[in-house]
Design an enzyme around this catalytic site. Structure first.
Site, PDB file in Angstrom:
ATOM      1  NE  ARG A   1       9.160 -47.287  50.851  1.00  0.00           N
ATOM      2  CZ  ARG A   1      10.017 -46.394  50.479  1.00  0.00           C
ATOM      3  NH1 ARG A   1       9.142 -45.622  49.844  1.00  0.00           N
ATOM      4  NH2 ARG A   1      11.231 -46.435  50.456  1.00  0.00           N
TER       5      ARG A   1
ATOM      6  CD  GLU B   1       5.549 -17.469  55.152  1.00  0.00           C
ATOM      7  OE1 GLU B   1       4.354 -17.668  55.297  1.00  0.00           O
ATOM      8  OE2 GLU B   1       6.464 -17.791  56.099  1.00  0.00           O
TER       9      GLU B   1
ATOM     10  NE  ARG C   1      11.335 -49.596  47.297  1.00  0.00           N
ATOM     11  CZ  ARG C   1      10.051 -49.061  47.100  1.00  0.00           C
ATOM     12  NH1 ARG C   1       9.953 -47.795  46.929  1.00  0.00           N
ATOM     13  NH2 ARG C   1       9.026 -49.741  46.721  1.00  0.00           N
TER      14      ARG C   1
ATOM     15  CG  HIS D   1       3.105 -20.311  56.875  1.00  0.00           C
ATOM     16  ND1 HIS D   1       2.641 -19.486  56.164  1.00  0.00           N
ATOM     17  CD2 HIS D   1       1.909 -21.199  57.389  1.00  0.00           C
ATOM     18  CE1 HIS D   1       1.307 -19.617  55.957  1.00  0.00           C
ATOM     19  NE2 HIS D   1       0.941 -20.716  56.730  1.00  0.00           N
TER      20      HIS D   1
HETATM   21  N1  URA Z   1      12.469 -40.622  50.740  1.00  0.00           N
HETATM   22  C1  URA Z   1      11.532 -40.995  50.008  1.00  0.00           C
HETATM   23  O1  URA Z   1      10.737 -40.202  49.522  1.00  0.00           O
HETATM   24  N2  URA Z   1      11.736 -42.392  49.780  1.00  0.00           N
HETATM   25  C2  URA Z   1      12.651 -43.280  49.997  1.00  0.00           C
HETATM   26  O2  URA Z   1      12.638 -44.347  49.756  1.00  0.00           O
HETATM   27  C3  URA Z   1      13.615 -42.704  50.996  1.00  0.00           C
HETATM   28  C4  URA Z   1      13.654 -41.511  51.508  1.00  0.00           C
END
Ligand code: URA
Length: 262
Positions: free
Chosen positions: A173, A85, A228, A13
């Site tokens: 989200r 790997e 967030r 890979h």
């Molecule tokens: N990567 C993630 O998994 N979540 C985010 O909010 C930003 C980058």
């Protein structure tokens, strides 16, 4: 875990063999193939090695040692395949270098997050160890990353990451394509915040578990590109560029610390 590949055997890979690594024992693992060259050249002299699927690789030189930079794509399955790997061709230390979303008020956009452990919300690591098994970072690598961040005056936190398989539902989200998050997943963000988890990302838990069960070492450092506590969205590119400069400098210094302590 024994590494059993012949020197010239090319791994299926990643498209790399042991002899191509010139004795490298450390691999930096960004997700995005497009970020490999920049990261490798930020470390020092660097040469292109290969590009297969999501695995693009460069060999860089740090403090007289070869260091591999190889992308893994996104998520646990492809990082686990790459690590299997890489272990076979002699890599013993893995540092995941990526991006993340903060879920704590004190962890700001552009900051750097060093993971000391990860919540195993992904699936790949369960093929290596039962879910009760902890996903923990190697202490030497983690302390070297922290020492480097302190020395360079880079805003950073040490934290517990939550590693998911999905960017939208598991990271709650609601602007996803469906606009819906399964009931079982709703409220998890608040729960992890209350438990002091610092950030969401998608690889640290797999990297930690796979390294640990192979008897190898791993750490993880991420640039914060989403916050967030204020928004579901990823911040503009300038934020990534700021955190990228910072985590590149921190990783370089951490490698110098680690490579000189042998
Ligand atoms: N990567 C993630 O998994 N979540 C985010 O909010 C930003 C980058």
């Amino acid at each position: 875990m024994k590494n059993y590949a012949a020197a010239d055997e090319i791994m299926y890979h990643i498209g790399l063999s042991k002899e191509m690594l010139k004795g490298a024992k450390y691999a930096l693992l960004p997700g995005d193939p497009g970020r490999v060259e920049g990261l490798a050249k930020a470390l020092g002299e660097a040469e292109f090695l290969a590009s297969h699927r999501e695995y693009t690789s460069y060999l860089a030189e740090v403090a007289g040692h070869s260091v591999l930079v190889v992308s893994t794509g996104m998520g646990g399955p492809s990082v686990a395949i790459g690590m299997e790997e890489l272990a076979r061709i002699g890599i013993e230390n893995f540092i995941r270098v990526g991006t993340t979303g903060s879920i704590q008020e004190e962890l700001n956009l552009g900051d750097v997050l060093i993971s000391k452990a990860a919540v195993r919300l992904e699936g790949a690591s369960r093929a290596y160890a039962p879910v009760e098994y902890p996903a923990v970072a190697d202490l030497d690598i983690t302390f070297a990353l922290r020492e480097a961040a302190i020395e360079l005056d880079v805003p950073h936190m040490l934290g517990i990451s939550a590693s998911t398989d999905t960017f939208w539902p598991q990271q709650e989200r609601y602007d996803s394509f469906t606009g819906y998050v399964l009931k079982d997943l709703q409220g998890k963000l608040k729960e992890y915040q209350a438990l002091g988890v610092t950030n969401y990302e998608m690889e640290a838990a797999t990297v930690f578990v796979v390294a640990e069960v192979f008897g190898l070492r791993a750490g993880a450092i991420c640039g914060v590109i989403a916050k967030r506590t204020s928004s579901e969205a990823v911040a503009p590119k300038e934020v990534y560029r700021l955190s990228e400069k910072r985590f590149q400098a921190v990783v370089k210094k951490a490698l110098e610390i680690l490579l000189s302590s042998k």
